[in-house]
Design a protein around this motif. Structure first.
Motif, PDB file in Angstrom:
ATOM      1  N   GLU A  85       3.731  -7.860   8.684  1.00  0.00           N
ATOM      2  CA  GLU A  85       4.634  -7.219   7.734  1.00  0.00           C
ATOM      3  C   GLU A  85       3.928  -7.046   6.391  1.00  0.00           C
ATOM      4  OE1 GLU A  85       7.646  -5.961   7.646  1.00  0.00           O
ATOM      5  OE2 GLU A  85       8.125  -6.250   9.755  1.00  0.00           O
ATOM      6  N   GLN A  86       3.127  -8.016   6.018  1.00  0.00           N
ATOM      7  CA  GLN A  86       2.385  -7.927   4.761  1.00  0.00           C
ATOM      8  C   GLN A  86       1.358  -6.802   4.811  1.00  0.00           C
ATOM      9  OE1 GLN A  86       2.958  -9.505   1.855  1.00  0.00           O
ATOM     10  NE2 GLN A  86       1.415  -8.070   1.085  1.00  0.00           N
ATOM     11  N   GLU A  87       0.741  -6.612   5.966  1.00  0.00           N
ATOM     12  CA  GLU A  87      -0.199  -5.497   6.138  1.00  0.00           C
ATOM     13  C   GLU A  87       0.508  -4.168   5.886  1.00  0.00           C
ATOM     14  OE1 GLU A  87      -3.475  -5.291   6.913  1.00  0.00           O
ATOM     15  OE2 GLU A  87      -3.723  -7.460   6.802  1.00  0.00           O
ATOM     16  N   LYS A  88       1.713  -4.047   6.428  1.00  0.00           N
ATOM     17  CA  LYS A  88       2.483  -2.821   6.235  1.00  0.00           C
ATOM     18  C   LYS A  88       2.794  -2.608   4.762  1.00  0.00           C
ATOM     19  CE  LYS A  88       6.940  -2.636   7.044  1.00  0.00           C
ATOM     20  NZ  LYS A  88       8.269  -2.580   7.727  1.00  0.00           N
ATOM     21  N   GLU A  89       3.233  -3.653   4.085  1.00  0.00           N
ATOM     22  CA  GLU A  89       3.593  -3.524   2.671  1.00  0.00           C
ATOM     23  C   GLU A  89       2.377  -3.160   1.823  1.00  0.00           C
ATOM     24  OE1 GLU A  89       6.621  -3.404   1.575  1.00  0.00           O
ATOM     25  OE2 GLU A  89       7.256  -3.699   3.655  1.00  0.00           O
ATOM     26  N   THR A  90       1.213  -3.683   2.188  1.00  0.00           N
ATOM     27  CA  THR A  90      -0.014  -3.352   1.453  1.00  0.00           C
ATOM     28  C   THR A  90      -0.302  -1.852   1.520  1.00  0.00           C
ATOM     29  OG1 THR A  90      -0.962  -5.525   1.891  1.00  0.00           O
ATOM     30  CG2 THR A  90      -2.502  -3.772   1.313  1.00  0.00           C
ATOM     31  N   ALA A  91      -0.099  -1.287   2.683  1.00  0.00           N
ATOM     32  CA  ALA A  91      -0.335   0.152   2.837  1.00  0.00           C
ATOM     33  C   ALA A  91       0.721   0.972   2.093  1.00  0.00           C
ATOM     34  CB  ALA A  91      -0.331   0.522   4.325  1.00  0.00           C
ATOM     35  N   LEU A  92       1.969   0.618   2.235  1.00  0.00           N
ATOM     36  CA  LEU A  92       3.046   1.398   1.610  1.00  0.00           C
ATOM     37  C   LEU A  92       2.976   1.322   0.087  1.00  0.00           C
ATOM     38  CD1 LEU A  92       6.061   0.548   3.966  1.00  0.00           C
ATOM     39  CD2 LEU A  92       4.628   2.599   3.955  1.00  0.00           C
ATOM     40  N   ALA A  93       2.363   0.260  -0.443  1.00  0.00           N
ATOM     41  CA  ALA A  93       2.262   0.108  -1.894  1.00  0.00           C
ATOM     42  C   ALA A  93       1.377   1.169  -2.531  1.00  0.00           C
ATOM     43  CB  ALA A  93       1.737  -1.288  -2.235  1.00  0.00           C
ATOM     44  N   VAL A  94       0.544   1.820  -1.733  1.00  0.00           N
ATOM     45  CA  VAL A  94      -0.329   2.870  -2.290  1.00  0.00           C
ATOM     46  C   VAL A  94       0.512   3.977  -2.918  1.00  0.00           C
ATOM     47  CG1 VAL A  94      -2.037   4.640  -1.727  1.00  0.00           C
ATOM     48  CG2 VAL A  94      -2.198   2.380  -0.679  1.00  0.00           C
ATOM     49  N   TRP A  95       1.582   4.359  -2.235  1.00  0.00           N
ATOM     50  CA  TRP A  95       2.458   5.403  -2.785  1.00  0.00           C
ATOM     51  C   TRP A  95       3.749   4.732  -3.229  1.00  0.00           C
ATOM     52  CZ3 TRP A  95       2.100   9.227  -5.514  1.00  0.00           C
ATOM     53  CH2 TRP A  95       3.029  10.268  -5.583  1.00  0.00           C
ATOM     54  N   SER A  96       3.649   4.054  -4.355  1.00  0.00           N
ATOM     55  CA  SER A  96       4.723   3.215  -4.850  1.00  0.00           C
ATOM     56  C   SER A  96       5.780   4.033  -5.578  1.00  0.00           C
ATOM     57  CB  SER A  96       4.152   2.164  -5.807  1.00  0.00           C
ATOM     58  OG  SER A  96       3.575   2.814  -6.940  1.00  0.00           O
ATOM     59  N   GLU A  97       6.893   3.381  -5.875  1.00  0.00           N
ATOM     60  CA  GLU A  97       7.956   4.031  -6.629  1.00  0.00           C
ATOM     61  C   GLU A  97       7.473   4.436  -8.009  1.00  0.00           C
ATOM     62  OE1 GLU A  97      10.879   5.073  -5.785  1.00  0.00           O
ATOM     63  OE2 GLU A  97      10.690   4.361  -3.720  1.00  0.00           O
ATOM     64  N   ASP A  98       6.628   3.608  -8.631  1.00  0.00           N
ATOM     65  CA  ASP A  98       6.102   3.946  -9.962  1.00  0.00           C
ATOM     66  C   ASP A  98       5.280   5.219  -9.910  1.00  0.00           C
ATOM     67  OD1 ASP A  98       7.307   1.754 -11.054  1.00  0.00           O
ATOM     68  OD2 ASP A  98       5.501   0.494 -11.039  1.00  0.00           O
ATOM     69  N   ARG A  99       4.464   5.350  -8.885  1.00  0.00           N
ATOM     70  CA  ARG A  99       3.641   6.557  -8.777  1.00  0.00           C
ATOM     71  C   ARG A  99       4.506   7.791  -8.493  1.00  0.00           C
ATOM     72  NH1 ARG A  99      -1.596   3.753  -5.789  1.00  0.00           N
ATOM     73  NH2 ARG A  99      -2.908   3.752  -7.661  1.00  0.00           N
ATOM     74  N   ARG A 100       5.512   7.634  -7.704  1.00  0.00           N
ATOM     75  CA  ARG A 100       6.420   8.756  -7.451  1.00  0.00           C
ATOM     76  C   ARG A 100       7.116   9.178  -8.732  1.00  0.00           C
ATOM     77  NH1 ARG A 100       9.023   7.474  -1.481  1.00  0.00           N
ATOM     78  NH2 ARG A 100       7.376   6.091  -0.819  1.00  0.00           N
ATOM     79  N   ALA A 101       7.552   8.187  -9.493  1.00  0.00           N
ATOM     80  CA  ALA A 101       8.230   8.487 -10.757  1.00  0.00           C
ATOM     81  C   ALA A 101       7.278   9.185 -11.730  1.00  0.00           C
ATOM     82  CB  ALA A 101       8.770   7.200 -11.372  1.00  0.00           C
ATOM     83  N   HIS A 102       6.031   8.747 -11.758  1.00  0.00           N
ATOM     84  CA  HIS A 102       5.041   9.382 -12.633  1.00  0.00           C
ATOM     85  C   HIS A 102       4.861  10.854 -12.260  1.00  0.00           C
ATOM     86  CE1 HIS A 102       1.312  10.074 -14.874  1.00  0.00           C
ATOM     87  NE2 HIS A 102       0.785  10.524 -13.752  1.00  0.00           N
ATOM     88  N   LEU A 103       4.775  11.121 -10.965  1.00  0.00           N
ATOM     89  CA  LEU A 103       4.605  12.504 -10.520  1.00  0.00           C
ATOM     90  C   LEU A 103       5.806  13.344 -10.928  1.00  0.00           C
ATOM     91  CD1 LEU A 103       3.146  14.708  -8.944  1.00  0.00           C
ATOM     92  CD2 LEU A 103       4.173  13.800  -6.852  1.00  0.00           C
ATOM     93  N   THR A 104       6.994  12.793 -10.806  1.00  0.00           N
ATOM     94  CA  THR A 104       8.203  13.532 -11.189  1.00  0.00           C
ATOM     95  C   THR A 104       8.221  13.820 -12.683  1.00  0.00           C
ATOM     96  OG1 THR A 104       9.424  12.457  -9.397  1.00  0.00           O
ATOM     97  CG2 THR A 104      10.723  13.497 -11.136  1.00  0.00           C
ATOM     98  N   ARG A 105       7.739  12.853 -13.490  1.00  0.00           N
ATOM     99  CA  ARG A 105       7.759  13.028 -14.948  1.00  0.00           C
ATOM    100  C   ARG A 105       6.763  14.074 -15.424  1.00  0.00           C
ATOM    101  NH1 ARG A 105       7.778   7.420 -14.971  1.00  0.00           N
ATOM    102  NH2 ARG A 105       5.558   7.426 -15.524  1.00  0.00           N
ATOM    103  N   VAL A 106       5.551  14.052 -14.879  1.00  0.00           N
ATOM    104  CA  VAL A 106       4.481  14.867 -15.468  1.00  0.00           C
ATOM    105  C   VAL A 106       4.360  16.252 -14.856  1.00  0.00           C
ATOM    106  CG1 VAL A 106       3.158  12.799 -16.012  1.00  0.00           C
ATOM    107  CG2 VAL A 106       2.657  14.042 -13.903  1.00  0.00           C
ATOM    108  N   ARG A 107       4.931  16.447 -13.670  1.00  0.00           N
ATOM    109  CA  ARG A 107       4.704  17.735 -13.022  1.00  0.00           C
ATOM    110  C   ARG A 107       5.383  18.860 -13.805  1.00  0.00           C
ATOM    111  NH1 ARG A 107       8.816  16.820  -7.959  1.00  0.00           N
ATOM    112  NH2 ARG A 107      10.681  17.652  -8.973  1.00  0.00           N
ATOM    113  N   PRO A 108       4.673  19.940 -14.061  1.00  0.00           N
ATOM    114  CA  PRO A 108       5.287  21.092 -14.726  1.00  0.00           C
ATOM    115  C   PRO A 108       6.142  21.880 -13.740  1.00  0.00           C
ATOM    116  CG  PRO A 108       3.018  21.565 -14.186  1.00  0.00           C
ATOM    117  CD  PRO A 108       3.256  20.133 -13.797  1.00  0.00           C
ATOM    118  N   LEU A 109       6.989  22.752 -14.261  1.00  0.00           N
ATOM    119  CA  LEU A 109       7.875  23.538 -13.409  1.00  0.00           C
ATOM    120  C   LEU A 109       7.079  24.370 -12.412  1.00  0.00           C
ATOM    121  CD1 LEU A 109      10.769  24.366 -12.776  1.00  0.00           C
ATOM    122  CD2 LEU A 109      10.550  26.190 -14.477  1.00  0.00           C
ATOM    123  N   VAL A 110       5.943  24.928 -12.860  1.00  0.00           N
ATOM    124  CA  VAL A 110       5.153  25.796 -11.990  1.00  0.00           C
ATOM    125  C   VAL A 110       4.540  25.035 -10.823  1.00  0.00           C
ATOM    126  CG1 VAL A 110       4.610  27.464 -13.796  1.00  0.00           C
ATOM    127  CG2 VAL A 110       3.101  25.500 -13.455  1.00  0.00           C
TER     128      VAL A 110
END
Length: 849
Positions: free
Chosen positions: A410-435
């Motif tokens: 289970e820890q192995e799985k969490e290590t992999a999923l942490a690469v695309w974390s909620e913080d990184r998703r939020a960052h992408l949502t904040r900085v992406r321009p409309l275009v």
């Protein structure tokens, strides 16, 4: 013959015959009638299939000049009949040979109706078939020829090696996402016909072909409509609908199969594109859930339910899918989607929202699921046999932990999923321009799928018993992990007002290797000592930087890339690092050499030569083959050193001969060999190599992967040179659609596919259409970084060819000049491309006279 038509049985009687609710004596009498009546025979055959009758319907006996069986080597015009492969209400289909073009075709001999065969009707049928013959689309069966011999009308069509969608589904219920892929492709064929002003009027699973080549094609467009005036004018079945009685004449039944007919067709109104949309939705519903949306054990019950808008209770399905189907199945055509394109847009968008679920440790199904269609890798496709897996099989999870999975895994799985974390998703949502909204959303989904695939692979390896390959598996997974994380790290640093970085990072996700290969013993052994090294911590930084350099090379971040490349080249001189693992040094040098090749080939040779030596010392066949393929391309495009290019192509081929797990790299090597053969003018050999490349990559990655589309683009060039414009257009359209669906229209790979499509259109004599496509590509590429200026020059070259095809010599020479300006300002100048430019100018002046 009109008397025969008037003596046709009532539809209720035909309905009873099809469902087996009739006595033996009456059945015998009806079968005698069916032997001479194509209309009634077709209705009974369709109804028996629709209602699942256990009583097989009588065979439809052809009427008029169509014979029951063809004598050996019988002919229709120039076509030699070989074997009968199908029969329906409209006629009989044969495999036939066309001696003029030396190819096999599907020849449909169209059956006339008694009492209705007029010159006007024949002319209308020919005109509609001719319109279909002008429609060229990868998801539509091609009509090669239409004509008549005496009273016999015939249609020569593309012979598809495959099965109908009905039979495909009957083999076993495929995953929902596979069904969506197939129907999306079929829908695009339907949309293409609508765009050409054609309406199908009989869309159903039996008119959708799933080819063994992975392509989906729609067949029998519009032919059901040309049945002519009503034949059974006295045979009416009145069904009280929501507004008025409905006349169900035999002609009405033949303008569509009852189970797929829209309410307006039941009312005897003309079918249009909205009717096709309804039939498409019925087919989609049936393919997903195994039943049709409207219940009815008889034709009368079916018609009543359709006309009342009364649907079955929905089986379990996502809310978006229910909403989509309810709209497409609306009783009033005005309540449906404005077009089939609008429906497909919603279907493609919503299918990219699957719930991420844990890995099932059961075995994976192979076979037909490997034949992935154009949408397979659009964003989050079904996992291929080889290539980046994009969706896990379902599993049952206990609270807090996946069933049967140890806590350490289970820890192995969490290590992999942490690469695309909620913080990184939020960052992408904040900085992406409309275009960049579309590219950013696609990128987010791809990174989500990539980390899930990584997690799945980590769990699968974690639960394996320890053996001599355990350390290699873990090291292999560490390499896959850093490839995904490199994209996420670069994304963290982006705060851009434009959309280019997101499109380029999206492209990078399709270059990710498949983590599931780390479980393959054959693959690990083919990599030699690539994953056998001492102190992992000592080499982690170097490998991280190599992965990051590969990502930065796809963006406009040249200053950052230069710094990393310089460090890697310096560190590659370290003896201690080489002792740790020569493959590590090889990876570092390949990343640096590939980067340098985009700017200066002279500086790339030394780095790549050393990289090949390191790969050889590590006995890493895949790494050496990747280096060899790159060197072939450089030698062909830069110095035209044929001897060296041939030597490296041979090395790459030897290193990828086995195992099959190296298929993706073998496809890359085959493409490089094709580049060499094309440069030498060996067109037939080049075609063979490019076809091999396409096959290998499609097997490894799925038909919709951008890398497969790139292989199609290569094939287009040689097909145009060989004069096979039809095949060139097929590959041009398929590649362009696949890349646009996967990456959107703003990526560099999309521009490359548009160039290929433009080349195919020029080869087919469609210069104006080519100019339109290529101008769009030029607009997209105008804002690319300087590194892409040489590619922009290639767009101008294609535009010049299109101008020449239209005898616009001034326009062609102006485009050539603009291309030269781009090359003058580009960081590199390709010898082969300069030769193309000069030959274009010479050709223009020759034609001008």
């Amino acid at each position: 013959m009109s008397g025969v038509a008037l003596r046709c049985p009532e539809p209720d009687v035909l309905d009873a015959l099809a469902s087996g609710r009739i006595d033996a004596k009456t059945r015998s009498e009806l079968e005698e009638h069916l032997d001479g009546c194509a209309s009634c025979s077709s209705v009974v055959a369709e109804l028996a299939r629709v209602y699942g009758s256990s009583v097989p319907p009588p065979s439809a006996a052809p009427s008029g000049p169509v014979v029951r069986t063809a004598p050996l080597l019988a002919s229709v015009g120039r076509y030699k009949l070989i074997d009968r492969i199908g029969e329906g209400g409209m006629g009989v289909v044969y495999v036939a040979h066309d001696p003029e073009l030396d190819r096999r075709v599907a020849l449909k001999l169209l059956r006339p109706e008694p009492g209705a065969e007029t010159e006007e009707r024949r002319a209308r049928l020919v005109l509609e078939a001719q319109a279909m013959a002008k429609l060229s689309h990868p998801n539509v069966v091609t009509v090669h020829d239409v004509g008549r011999v005496g009273e016999q009308l015939f249609l020569a069509m593309e012979l598809v090696d495959g099965v109908t969608l009905s039979r495909f589904l009957a083999r076993g219920a495929p995953p929902r996402r596979k069904v969506l892929e197939l129907l999306l492709l079929a829908g695009r064929g339907l949309a293409a016909a609508h765009g050409a002003g054609l309406v199908h009027r009989d869309f159903k699973p039996d008119n959708v072909l799933v080819g063994n080549d992975g392509r989906v094609r729609v067949t029998d467009f519009g032919l059901a409509r040309v049945s002519g005036p009503a034949v059974m004018t006295d045979a009416r079945l009145d069904v009280e609908g929501p507004t008025r009685p409905v006349a169900l004449t035999a002609t009405g039944m033949l303008i569509g199969t009852p189970a797929y007919m829209a309410p307006e067709q039941w009312r005897g109104e003309d079918a249009d594109a909205k009717s096709d949309q309804f039939a498409f939705a019925v087919t989609l519903y049936e393919s997903l859930f195994g039943v049709r949306p409207h219940d009815g054990s008889t034709m009368r019950e079916l018609a009543t339910n359709v006309l009342a808008g009364k649907m079955r209770p929905f089986p379990p399905a996502p809310r978006w899918l229910r909403i989509l189907l309810e709209r497409a199945l609306a009783l009033d055509p005005r309540g449906r989607f404005p077009s089939i394109d609008a429906l497909l847009s919603e279907l493609a968008k919503d299918r990219d929202r699957p719930k991420r679920i844990a890995l099932s440790l059961g075995g994976m199904l192979v076979g037909t699921a490997v034949l992935v269609t154009i949408l397979h890798f659009a964003t989050l496709g079904t996992p291929p046999a080889s290539g980046l897996a994009l969706e896990s099989a379902p599993s049952v999870e206990a609270p807090g932990q996946s069933a049967g999975i140890p806590a350490r895994c289970e820890q192995e799985k969490e290590t992999a999923l942490a690469v695309w974390s909620e913080d990184r998703r939020a960052h992408l949502t904040r900085v992406r321009p409309l275009v960049a909204k579309d590219a950013a959303e696609r990128l987010s989904k791809r990174l989500e799928s990539a980390t899930q695939a990584l997690a799945d692979a980590r769990i699968a390896i974690c639960v394996k018993k320890s053996d001599t390959l355990s350390d290699r598996r873990k090291a292999c997974l560490a390499e896959r992990h850093r490839e995904v994380e490199a994209i996420a790290i670069v994304l963290d640093s982006i705060n851009d007002s434009g959309g280019r970085p997101y499109a380029d990072l999206l492209t990078a996700t399709y270059d990710l290797p498949d983590p599931s290969l780390c479980s393959s013993e054959a693959y690990l052994r083919a990599r030699g000592s690539a994953f056998l090294f001492g102190d992992r911590a000592q080499v982690a930084l170097e490998l991280d930087e190599a992965a990051k350099l590969r990502v930065l090379s796809k963006l406009d971040r040249w200053e950052d890339a230069e710094m990393i490349e310089s460090r890697l080249l310096a560190k590659s001189q370290s003896t201690s690092l080489y002792v740790q693992g020569p493959a590590i040094v090889g990876e570092m040098l390949l990343a640096a050499g590939a980067y340098r090749a985009r700017r200066s080939h002279d500086e790339a040779y030394q780095a790549l030569g050393r990289a090949a030596e390191a790969a050889r010392d590590a006995k890493d066949n895949e790494l050496e083959a990747r280096i060899a393929a790159l060197l072939v391309r450089i030698y062909v495009r830069d110095t035209f050193d044929i001897k060296e290019a041939d030597r490296w192509a041979g090395i790459g081929e030897a290193k990828t001969a086995t195992p099959s797990e190296l298929g993706r790299t073998a496809g890359e090597v085959a493409e490089a060999r094709g580049d060499l053969q094309l440069a030498l003018g060996e067109l037939v050999r080049a075609r063979t190599s490019f076809e091999k490349s396409l096959r290998l990559r499609q097997d490894a990655l799925g038909a919709g992967h951008p890398e497969v589309a790139a292989a199609r683009a290569k094939l287009v060039t040689v097909l145009v040179a060989l004069g096979d414009s039809k095949a060139a257009l097929d590959h041009g359209y398929a590649g362009s659609v696949a890349v646009d669906l996967a990456l959107g229209s703003g990526s560099s790979r999309s521009v490359a596919q548009q160039r290929a499509l433009g080349e195919a259109l020029v080869g087919a004599g469609q210069g104006a259409e080519a100019v339109e496509i290529l101008e769009r590509a030029r607009e997209v590429q105008r804002d690319f970084a300087p590194i892409f200026r040489a590619d922009t020059a290639l767009v101008y070259d294609q535009l010049a060819w299109a101008d020449l095809a239209q005898l616009d010599f001034d326009g062609a020479e102006a485009r050539i000049a603009l291309g030269e300006q781009q090359r003058e300002n580009a960081p590199r100048r390709e010898t082969a491309e300069l030769a193309i430019s000069k030959s274009l100018l010479a050709e223009s002046r020759r034609r001008r006279g």
